[in-house]
Motif scaffolding. Sequence first.
Motif, PDB file in Angstrom:
ATOM      1  N   ASN A  24       0.805  -1.227   0.000  1.00 35.83           N
ATOM      2  CA  ASN A  24       0.000   0.000   0.000  1.00 35.83           C
ATOM      3  C   ASN A  24       0.835   1.274   0.000  1.00 35.83           C
ATOM      4  OD1 ASN A  24      -2.511  -1.300  -0.085  1.00 35.83           O
ATOM      5  ND2 ASN A  24      -2.430  -1.655   2.115  1.00 35.83           N
ATOM      6  N   PRO A  27      -0.780   4.870  -3.658  1.00 35.07           N
ATOM      7  CA  PRO A  27      -2.208   5.146  -3.470  1.00 35.07           C
ATOM      8  C   PRO A  27      -3.024   4.775  -4.705  1.00 35.07           C
ATOM      9  CG  PRO A  27      -0.861   6.994  -2.738  1.00 35.07           C
ATOM     10  CD  PRO A  27       0.059   6.041  -3.444  1.00 35.07           C
ATOM     11  N   ASP A  28      -4.266   4.414  -4.469  1.00 28.19           N
ATOM     12  CA  ASP A  28      -5.174   4.012  -5.548  1.00 28.19           C
ATOM     13  C   ASP A  28      -5.361   5.106  -6.590  1.00 28.19           C
ATOM     14  OD1 ASP A  28      -5.523   1.562  -4.367  1.00 28.19           O
ATOM     15  OD2 ASP A  28      -7.376   2.128  -3.333  1.00 28.19           O
ATOM     16  N   ARG A  66       4.748   3.579   4.366  1.00 24.76           N
ATOM     17  CA  ARG A  66       3.344   3.163   4.340  1.00 24.76           C
ATOM     18  C   ARG A  66       2.538   4.007   5.314  1.00 24.76           C
ATOM     19  NH1 ARG A  66       0.498  -1.072   7.197  1.00 24.76           N
ATOM     20  NH2 ARG A  66      -1.452  -1.431   6.106  1.00 24.76           N
ATOM     21  N   ASP A  70      -0.493   5.575   3.219  1.00 25.71           N
ATOM     22  CA  ASP A  70      -1.669   4.700   3.224  1.00 25.71           C
ATOM     23  C   ASP A  70      -2.839   5.407   3.916  1.00 25.71           C
ATOM     24  OD1 ASP A  70      -3.573   2.698   3.364  1.00 25.71           O
ATOM     25  OD2 ASP A  70      -2.161   1.149   3.998  1.00 25.71           O
ATOM     26  N   GLN A  71      -3.803   5.843   3.121  1.00 27.61           N
ATOM     27  CA  GLN A  71      -4.964   6.562   3.646  1.00 27.61           C
ATOM     28  C   GLN A  71      -5.836   5.688   4.541  1.00 27.61           C
ATOM     29  OE1 GLN A  71      -5.301   9.871   3.218  1.00 27.61           O
ATOM     30  NE2 GLN A  71      -3.352   9.759   2.148  1.00 27.61           N
ATOM     31  N   GLN A  72      -5.766   4.384   4.361  1.00 29.60           N
ATOM     32  CA  GLN A  72      -6.597   3.484   5.156  1.00 29.60           C
ATOM     33  C   GLN A  72      -6.151   3.440   6.615  1.00 29.60           C
ATOM     34  OE1 GLN A  72      -6.529  -0.268   3.123  1.00 29.60           O
ATOM     35  NE2 GLN A  72      -7.547   0.548   1.310  1.00 29.60           N
ATOM     36  N   LEU A  73      -4.916   3.833   6.890  1.00 31.39           N
ATOM     37  CA  LEU A  73      -4.421   3.829   8.267  1.00 31.39           C
ATOM     38  C   LEU A  73      -4.996   4.987   9.078  1.00 31.39           C
ATOM     39  CD1 LEU A  73      -0.669   2.887   7.709  1.00 31.39           C
ATOM     40  CD2 LEU A  73      -2.531   1.413   8.454  1.00 31.39           C
ATOM     41  N   ASN A  74      -5.455   6.016   8.389  1.00 29.64           N
ATOM     42  CA  ASN A  74      -6.062   7.176   9.037  1.00 29.64           C
ATOM     43  C   ASN A  74      -5.180   7.799  10.117  1.00 29.64           C
ATOM     44  OD1 ASN A  74      -8.486   7.181   7.536  1.00 29.64           O
ATOM     45  ND2 ASN A  74      -9.297   5.535   8.820  1.00 29.64           N
TER      46      ASN A  74
END
Length: 119
Positions: A24, A27-28, A66, A70-74
Motif C-alpha cells: 500500500n 495510493p489508488d 506506508r 496509506d490513507q486506510q491507516l487514518n
Amino acid sequence: MRINDVSKLTGLPISTLRFYERKNLIPDTFVKRDENNYRIYSENIVEFLEDVKALLSVGFSVEELRSLVDQQLNLSYEVKKELVEQKIKEIEEIQKRLKKSKKFLQATLEGKTSFQTKC
C-alpha cells in the motif's frame, strides 16, 4: 501507462512496483484497472515514485513510508509530522558522525593522529 512503462521511466523493477502496491505504498489514485484487469498508471506516478525512492534513500523503511501514504491507516497529521521530524533527527546524527569521521581521516592524512597509515 502500463507497468512496463513505469518501470522503464523510474528504473524500478516490475517486481518492486508490485511489492509497493502490495504494501500500500502506491495510493489508488495512481493506479486503475482496465477491462482486462491490467494496471494502468497515471502520469503522476513517476514523480511520486521518485519521491518514494528519495525517502527510502534517506533511511525511511517501507513500513514508515506506508504510514505516510496509506490513507486506510487514518494517521493524523501530527503523527506523520512526528515521524518525519524523527527521521530528520536521525539524519542529523548521521551527518555529525560522518563529519567527525571525515575530520579524523583528514587529520590522519596530515599525520596529526596517532593512527598512521601509508596512503
